[in-house]
Design a protein around this motif. Structure first.
Motif, PDB file in Angstrom:
ATOM      1  N   ARG A 237       0.824  -1.207   0.000  1.00  0.00           N
ATOM      2  CA  ARG A 237       0.000   0.000   0.000  1.00  0.00           C
ATOM      3  C   ARG A 237       0.862   1.263   0.000  1.00  0.00           C
ATOM      4  O   ARG A 237       0.560   2.240  -0.701  1.00  0.00           O
ATOM      5  N   LEU A 238       1.944   1.242   0.762  1.00  0.00           N
ATOM      6  CA  LEU A 238       2.834   2.404   0.804  1.00  0.00           C
ATOM      7  C   LEU A 238       3.521   2.626  -0.535  1.00  0.00           C
ATOM      8  O   LEU A 238       3.685   3.765  -0.979  1.00  0.00           O
ATOM      9  N   SER A 239       3.931   1.548  -1.184  1.00  0.00           N
ATOM     10  CA  SER A 239       4.558   1.678  -2.506  1.00  0.00           C
ATOM     11  C   SER A 239       3.589   2.279  -3.508  1.00  0.00           C
ATOM     12  O   SER A 239       3.956   3.157  -4.304  1.00  0.00           O
ATOM     13  N   ARG A 240       2.345   1.808  -3.474  1.00  0.00           N
ATOM     14  CA  ARG A 240       1.332   2.342  -4.402  1.00  0.00           C
ATOM     15  C   ARG A 240       1.040   3.818  -4.083  1.00  0.00           C
ATOM     16  O   ARG A 240       0.831   4.632  -4.986  1.00  0.00           O
ATOM     17  N   SER A 241       1.013   4.156  -2.790  1.00  0.00           N
ATOM     18  CA  SER A 241       0.747   5.547  -2.419  1.00  0.00           C
ATOM     19  C   SER A 241       1.868   6.464  -2.902  1.00  0.00           C
ATOM     20  O   SER A 241       1.614   7.594  -3.331  1.00  0.00           O
ATOM     21  N   ALA A 242       3.105   5.977  -2.838  1.00  0.00           N
ATOM     22  CA  ALA A 242       4.230   6.789  -3.311  1.00  0.00           C
ATOM     23  C   ALA A 242       4.099   7.068  -4.802  1.00  0.00           C
ATOM     24  O   ALA A 242       4.384   8.183  -5.270  1.00  0.00           O
ATOM     25  N   GLU A 243       3.645   6.075  -5.566  1.00  0.00           N
ATOM     26  CA  GLU A 243       3.444   6.281  -7.003  1.00  0.00           C
ATOM     27  C   GLU A 243       2.378   7.344  -7.255  1.00  0.00           C
ATOM     28  O   GLU A 243       2.525   8.193  -8.144  1.00  0.00           O
ATOM     29  N   LEU A 244       1.305   7.291  -6.471  1.00  0.00           N
ATOM     30  CA  LEU A 244       0.222   8.262  -6.636  1.00  0.00           C
ATOM     31  C   LEU A 244       0.651   9.662  -6.225  1.00  0.00           C
ATOM     32  O   LEU A 244       0.228  10.659  -6.834  1.00  0.00           O
ATOM     33  N   LEU A 245       1.481   9.765  -5.216  1.00  0.00           N
ATOM     34  CA  LEU A 245       1.973  11.080  -4.795  1.00  0.00           C
ATOM     35  C   LEU A 245       2.794  11.739  -5.892  1.00  0.00           C
ATOM     36  O   LEU A 245       2.772  12.957  -6.052  1.00  0.00           O
ATOM     37  N   TRP A 246       3.530  10.944  -6.632  1.00  0.00           N
ATOM     38  CA  TRP A 246       4.353  11.473  -7.718  1.00  0.00           C
ATOM     39  C   TRP A 246       3.528  11.747  -8.972  1.00  0.00           C
ATOM     40  O   TRP A 246       3.783  12.713  -9.692  1.00  0.00           O
ATOM     41  N   ALA A 247       2.545  10.883  -9.244  1.00  0.00           N
ATOM     42  CA  ALA A 247       1.874  10.930 -10.543  1.00  0.00           C
ATOM     43  C   ALA A 247       0.573  11.726 -10.549  1.00  0.00           C
ATOM     44  O   ALA A 247       0.062  12.039 -11.625  1.00  0.00           O
ATOM     45  N   THR A 248       0.017  12.032  -9.375  1.00  0.00           N
ATOM     46  CA  THR A 248      -1.274  12.726  -9.323  1.00  0.00           C
ATOM     47  C   THR A 248      -1.204  13.926  -8.372  1.00  0.00           C
ATOM     48  O   THR A 248      -0.232  14.089  -7.626  1.00  0.00           O
ATOM     49  N   ASP A 249      -2.252  14.720  -8.410  1.00  0.00           N
ATOM     50  CA  ASP A 249      -2.371  15.854  -7.495  1.00  0.00           C
ATOM     51  C   ASP A 249      -3.430  15.587  -6.433  1.00  0.00           C
ATOM     52  O   ASP A 249      -3.909  16.532  -5.775  1.00  0.00           O
ATOM     53  N   LYS A 250      -3.781  14.341  -6.243  1.00  0.00           N
ATOM     54  CA  LYS A 250      -4.765  13.994  -5.219  1.00  0.00           C
ATOM     55  C   LYS A 250      -4.214  14.334  -3.841  1.00  0.00           C
ATOM     56  O   LYS A 250      -2.997  14.282  -3.620  1.00  0.00           O
ATOM     57  N   SER A 251      -5.109  14.660  -2.928  1.00  0.00           N
ATOM     58  CA  SER A 251      -4.671  14.996  -1.580  1.00  0.00           C
ATOM     59  C   SER A 251      -4.134  13.763  -0.871  1.00  0.00           C
ATOM     60  O   SER A 251      -4.415  12.626  -1.273  1.00  0.00           O
ATOM     61  N   VAL A 252      -3.369  13.993   0.176  1.00  0.00           N
ATOM     62  CA  VAL A 252      -2.814  12.885   0.956  1.00  0.00           C
ATOM     63  C   VAL A 252      -3.930  12.017   1.516  1.00  0.00           C
ATOM     64  O   VAL A 252      -3.850  10.784   1.489  1.00  0.00           O
ATOM     65  N   THR A 253      -4.982  12.635   1.980  1.00  0.00           N
ATOM     66  CA  THR A 253      -6.109  11.875   2.534  1.00  0.00           C
ATOM     67  C   THR A 253      -6.780  11.018   1.463  1.00  0.00           C
ATOM     68  O   THR A 253      -7.100   9.847   1.695  1.00  0.00           O
ATOM     69  N   GLU A 254      -6.964  11.594   0.282  1.00  0.00           N
ATOM     70  CA  GLU A 254      -7.571  10.834  -0.823  1.00  0.00           C
ATOM     71  C   GLU A 254      -6.718   9.619  -1.178  1.00  0.00           C
ATOM     72  O   GLU A 254      -7.235   8.516  -1.382  1.00  0.00           O
TER      73      GLU A 254
END
Length: 287
Positions: A237-254
């Motif tokens: 889950r953390l690995s996937r979240s790191a990808e989303l943090l780099w690739a999207t502008d979604k909020s941390v909570t989202e």
């Protein structure tokens, strides 16, 4: 002293972490280890694969993975012929996502090398003549790209390597050997986690997929992966979240909720523990 094969001596001058070495036949080499991993495909003859712990008979069609720093050698060679595909683990990290859904991939590349001693090599992959021919054809295309090194070769070589990984993984997935099937049951549980990581995964579901008791599954999973199922899930889950943090502008909570965390504060604590920075700091570092 045991010889160590260095990356810079086996990969090209540009450091691209992929190489093909054909041994036709394999000559005496001596005990050694290397700073990279390799896929070994036996194309003919027989021999004995020696490690620092055990030894196993080899024959045409055998295919297996040797990890970094694994001490090994070949003895009793009778026209033993093989292909070594040398690679850095980072190439497997460039997972197009569905590779990790293959139970045969988890079994062949992750589980079998760790369980080889327990299963006395009986859980390794043995390719049929047709499967072996297909594997060699893929290696031939990979080898041509690495030899010619024309513009774009890194892209094609990586694609051919991944094609080989998928081919071997599918072959392993269809294996009927009991030792292989036991590894595949755990691999299927791992594949389930990879597919459903954002959901509420129950241990009972995983034990049912693996066909094991809770206690046996927990022990086998930890021996195979080095972590408990919940720890494996959190890291995924953390690995996937790191990808989303780099690739999207979604909020941390989202992002926290999207990857399966029900508490954004807990997510942030786990993220910092893994990456040594907060999710927001991690995102800011991309610029």
């Amino acid at each position: 002293m045991i010889r160590t094969l260095r990356r810079e001596d086996w990969f090209g001058q540009d450091g691209f972490p992929l190489a093909v070495e054909r041994r036709d036949p394999q000559e005496p080499f001596g005990l050694h280890k290397h700073e990279f991993s390799e896929v070994v495909i036996i194309t003919g003859g027989t021999g004995l694969h020696i490690t620092d712990e055990d030894s196993w008979e080899l024959q045409k069609g055998d295919a297996f993975v040797i990890g970094e720093d694994r001490i090994h050698d070949y003895h009793n060679m009778a026209n033993l012929r093989l292909i070594n595909i040398l690679f850095d683990q980072e190439l497997l990290a460039r997972d197009p996502k569905d590779l990790s859904l293959l139970s045969g991939y988890h079994a062949l590349f992750c589980l079998e090398p760790n369980w080889r001693q327990r299963h006395q090599f009986s859980s390794h992959l043995t390719l049929s003549p047709r499967e072996l021919t297909a594997a060699v054809e893929i290696v031939d295309r990979l080898d041509r790209e690495l030899v010619n090194r024309t513009p774009g070769y890194k892209c094609l070589a990586t694609a051919f390597f991944q094609q080989l990984v998928v081919h071997l993984s599918r072959c392993y997935g269809s294996s009927q050997h009991e030792s292989s099937r036991s590894l595949l049951r755990i691999a299927e549980a791992i594949s389930y986690i990879e597919q459903h990581y954002s959901e509420d995964i129950q241990l009972e579901v995983l034990t049912e997929i693996a066909g094991m008791s809770r206690r046996s599954f927990m022990r086998a999973f930890e021996e195979a992966t080095g972590s408990t199922p919940i720890a494996y899930l959190i890291q995924l889950r953390l690995s996937r979240s790191a990808e989303l943090l780099w690739a999207t502008d979604k909020s941390v909570t989202e992002i926290a909720f999207e990857v399966g965390f029900n508490d954004s504060n807990y997510f942030s604590r786990q993220f910092r523990k893994r990456f040594n920075v907060s999710p927001r700091e991690y995102r800011n570092n991309r610029f």
